[in-house]
Design a protein around this motif. Structure first.
Motif, PDB file in Angstrom:
ATOM      1  N   GLU A  90      45.330  60.232   8.838  1.00 46.07           N
ATOM      2  CA  GLU A  90      44.812  59.197   7.730  1.00 46.07           C
ATOM      3  C   GLU A  90      46.143  59.492   6.663  1.00 46.07           C
ATOM      4  OE1 GLU A  90      42.871  61.791   8.711  1.00 46.07           O
ATOM      5  OE2 GLU A  90      41.009  60.923   9.578  1.00 46.07           O
ATOM      6  N   ASN A 121      43.273  61.483  16.510  1.00 49.36           N
ATOM      7  CA  ASN A 121      42.406  61.658  15.303  1.00 49.36           C
ATOM      8  C   ASN A 121      43.369  62.627  14.106  1.00 49.36           C
ATOM      9  OD1 ASN A 121      40.614  60.920  13.085  1.00 49.36           O
ATOM     10  ND2 ASN A 121      39.151  62.237  14.086  1.00 49.36           N
ATOM     11  N   GLU A 147      46.658  56.421  12.383  1.00 53.58           N
ATOM     12  CA  GLU A 147      45.464  56.261  13.086  1.00 53.58           C
ATOM     13  C   GLU A 147      44.692  55.041  12.530  1.00 53.58           C
ATOM     14  OE1 GLU A 147      41.731  57.876  11.871  1.00 53.58           O
ATOM     15  OE2 GLU A 147      42.675  59.927  11.612  1.00 53.58           O
ATOM     16  N   GLU A 171      42.272  54.922  10.398  1.00 53.76           N
ATOM     17  CA  GLU A 171      41.876  54.783   8.976  1.00 53.76           C
ATOM     18  C   GLU A 171      43.252  55.093   8.267  1.00 53.76           C
ATOM     19  OE1 GLU A 171      37.399  56.795   8.779  1.00 53.76           O
ATOM     20  OE2 GLU A 171      38.976  58.149   9.757  1.00 53.76           O
TER      21      GLU A 171
HETATM   22 CA    CA Z   1      39.950  59.548  11.228  1.00 54.06          CA
END
Ligand code: CA
Length: 728
Positions: free
Chosen positions: A196, A193, A225, A227
């Protein structure tokens, strides 16, 4: 004449050419509205620029380069701007990384923000912290009424959002920022994560409005990732952006009343290409074009989520009053409705409408997966071509449709009576060329294997070391027949193929504890080589191929085909491939190879044991290989933690033959394949004889495990263990 014109323009405006930090600081402190401070061409190393001032709308204060593109900020450099009516242009950040949390910050500190200011035609090129899991932002917008336009941001390899709009004080909310005509180039998968490309706000401030406009930007393979853009605030407009072959989605994660319109998503049929994911209240999704998107689940071409009743700020708010109209969904493999429905996410979408949309599936398969009650989504006046698999939903009329590509590059029905469905004829996708500074080239993202020169190599002393040192990115070393003794560790720092020439018999005899080390920026392909380990040192723990021990910022690829690997058994634990911690392979692919008589493991991709959602390989593919008399595991993959923001690891293992593998007492998991936390584990049509079991440990999300048509002789049945942890 030019001087005369300038003095007419502003009686007081001055230009200050500065050659070093001290001159710059002096010019800044003396700057008056209308002044321009010009950085002298050259490399400015380890310079932290603080550009403050009070310009006016008619006479801003400008910081620029003597020649745009010729002022290079390198090493530990960054830029902070604070004040009013400031303009920055023409600078290039490369060959280094920021010593602070941001490369460009629209504030000097918490109390001194930039307003009415603009950063334009600035380049940030691979300016990444060398520790891939050390986080920073490349751009952070604070304050109000700022513009970030025509910039180039390519190659962020470390953790952290590329561009963040921060709402952490009232002075930065309802900001009216404009982010437009930027080129967001390739961002490789981080394997975690926090990668972005754009984030607007955070869950903490998500009930505040941001009023940010994101328009006419080009997103080129932004694959960090799940998003691509994470909207976490209200009343933003995302308009007329082009998403090209980008893995992930534009996600309306938090915040209400956002408008998503006139955007174009070209997936090119590439894996995990997605579109728009809808959460929260009052979202408007209109006139967007989506074509050839393959993503599924939360990464689908289009997703409407279920919410959590009385959701806390950081969970999922119910979809209420979503208006979804006039969009074109063309060969979008998956549309998920009421996605994420479970005991916690039980609030179905309500009071929402879906109308005027065009759905077209070349394969005539319904794209819809419906996971809960969707009676709160009123479908009316939509159209689809006839389906052979699945029924059209109520409110979507099936009718024959023929599509034709128009001058704007988009597909439209040829039948004029269908013109009222899908996107308007006037939609013009923003082109790559229209974004970024015109003076900075946009490169191809990844050098393909075999794209350079072919260099012939004949056996001799140190020939491989010399040839590798001289090779350029994409080159091919073509080895002529013979034996090659290798008495140094071969450092692979470019994209390189090493292959046997046609009809040549080539055998490599490593004499050191390793044969290849893939270092930062390296990728390796081996083709039709024999590698024999009998001359390696008689010591435990040799490793034929390893990645840099110090961690790798750049992702790498390893491909091997038609090779024969044998006698890695001079002592125990002679491994074939060992990934270092904080290394990440985009791809490891093996086809038609034979491995025999190996005492250790073949692929050790299990180095991220901190359970932070980090892992070592995105795609591992092995097809039609033979493995015999291997003591250790063939493959170990580990991904721990609770995060759901990645697509991998993805393991495809098919049509391989295993005989007497993975039974060494030193193989701690007693498994031939040990896959912990993989998102896809597809193991099919393999033959296992006298070998250790396959073990798949499913830990989070909705992992896909497919075990099909494998034959097991004197081999235990596969073990699939559910060790699911709570969702985050
Ligand atoms: Ca994210």
């Amino acid at each position: 004449m030019l001087l005369g014109w300038c003095s007419l323009f502003s009686a007081t405006a001055a230009e200050h050419l500065v050659a070093n930090k001290a001159e710059f600081d002096q010019a800044v402190s003396a700057a008056r509205p209308g002044d321009t401070i010009i950085l002298k061409n050259g490399v400015w190393r380890d310079v932290e620029i603080i550009f403050t001032g009070e310009g006016t709308a008619a006479a801003p204060i400008t910081l620029t380069a003597q020649t745009k593109g010729k002022v290079i900020l390198s090493g530990q450099s960054n830029l902070r701007l604070a004040g009013n009516y400031l303009v920055v242009s023409g600078l290039v950040f490369k060959d280094g990384y920021t010593p602070s949390n941001e490369v460009i910050s629209f504030r000097r500190n918490k109390h001194h923000l930039a307003n009415h200011s603009r950063v334009t035609e600035v380049v940030i090129d691979n300016y990444s912290n060398p520790d891939r899991h050390e986080s920073d932002y490349w751009v952070a917008l604070y304050g109000k009424n700022n513009r970030f336009d025509h910039n180039y941001l390519v190659g962020k390899h470390n953790k952290g959002v590329t561009l963040a709009v921060r709402l952490d004080s009232e002075q930065s909310q309802q900001n009216q920022h404009r982010i437009d005509y930027n080129y967001f180039g390739h961002r490789p998968p981080l394997g975690s994560n926090g990668a972005e490309t754009i984030r607007i706000g955070t869950s903490h401030y998500s009930m505040s409005d941001s009023n940010t406009l994101i328009e006419n930007n080009y997103f080129d393979r932004c694959n960090g990732e799940v998003e691509i853009i994470s909207v976490k605030s209200g009343k933003n407009t995302l308009r007329n952006n082009t998403f090209f072959a980008s893995r992930g989605t534009l996600t309306l994660r938090h915040g209400n009343g956002n408008i998503v319109e006139d955007n174009v998503f070209f997936g090119n049929g590439e894996p995990h290409t997605g579109g728009i994911r809808v959460i929260n209240r009052d979202q408007v999704i209109r006139n967007n074009y989506m074509e050839s998107l393959t993503g599924y689940r939360f990464g689908s071409g289009f997703t409407i989520m279920n919410g959590v009743p009385d959701s806390p700020l950081n969970r999922y708010h119910q979809v209420v009053n979503a208006q979804i109209s006039q969009n074109s969904f063309i060969n979008v493999d998956n549309i998920y409705l009421a996605a994420g429905s479970d005991a916690e996410r039980s609030a179905v979408p309500i009071d929402s409408s879906v109308r005027g949309n065009l759905f077209f599936q070349q394969n005539q398969r319904s794209p819809f997966t419906i996971l809960d009650d969707i009676s709160g989504l009123a479908f009316s006046n939509n159209v689809t071509n006839p389906l052979t698999q699945g029924e059209p939903l109520k409110g979507i009329q099936a009718t024959p449709i023929t599509l034709q590509r128009a001058a704007n590059g988009l597909l439209y029905p040829t039948d004029p009576t269908l013109a009222r469905f899908g996107v308007s004829a006037g939609l013009v996708p923003v082109s790559k060329e229209a974004t970024g500074p015109a003076w900075y080239d946009k490169p191809t993202a990844i050098t393909p294997f075999d794209s350079g020169n072919i260099i012939s190599v004949v056996p001799g002393d140190n020939v491989l070391t010399k040839a590798i040192a001289a090779a350029q990115d994409g080159d091919v070393l073509e080895l002529q027949s013979g034996n090659y003794s290798v008495n140094s560790v071969l450092q692979i720092a470019t994209t390189l193929t090493i292959k046997a020439a046609a009809n040549a018999q080539v055998t490599l005899y490593p004499e050191r504890s390793s044969l290849f080390e893939i270092t930062n920026g390296g990728s390796l392909k081996l083709d039709r080589l024999h590698i024999n380990g009998k001359s390696a040192p008689d010591a435990a723990g040799n490793t034929l191929i390893r990645t840099s021990k110090s961690g790798m910022l750049r992702n790498y690829r390893f491909v091997m085909q038609h090779c024969q690997i044998e006698q890695l058994n001079i002592n125990h634990s002679f491994h074939f491939f060992d990934a270092g911690s904080h290394s990440f392979a985009d791809e490891i692919t093996l086809r038609h190879n034979r491995f025999a008589n190996i005492s250790g493991d073949l692929f050790r991709l299990d180095k991220e044991t901190d359970d932070l959602g980090i892992y070592n390989v995105e795609y591992f593919t092995a097809a039609q290989n033979q493995f015999s008399d291997v003591g250790g595991a063939l493959l170990k993959v580990y991904r721990g933690g609770t995060d759901e923001s990645t697509f991998g690891p993805q393991v495809y293992f098919s049509e391989n033959k295993l005989h007497n593998t993975s039974l060494s007492s030193r193989n701690s998991q007693q498994a031939s394949l040990w896959l912990h936390g993989a998102q896809v584990s597809e193991i099919k049509n393999n033959t296992f004889i006298d070998s250790a079991k396959v073990a798949v440990v499913e830990t989070l999300g909705e992992p896909i495990t497919r075990l099909r048509a494998n034959r097991f002789t004197n081999t235990p049945q596969p073990q699939v263990i559910s060790a699911k942890v709570p969702k985050k």
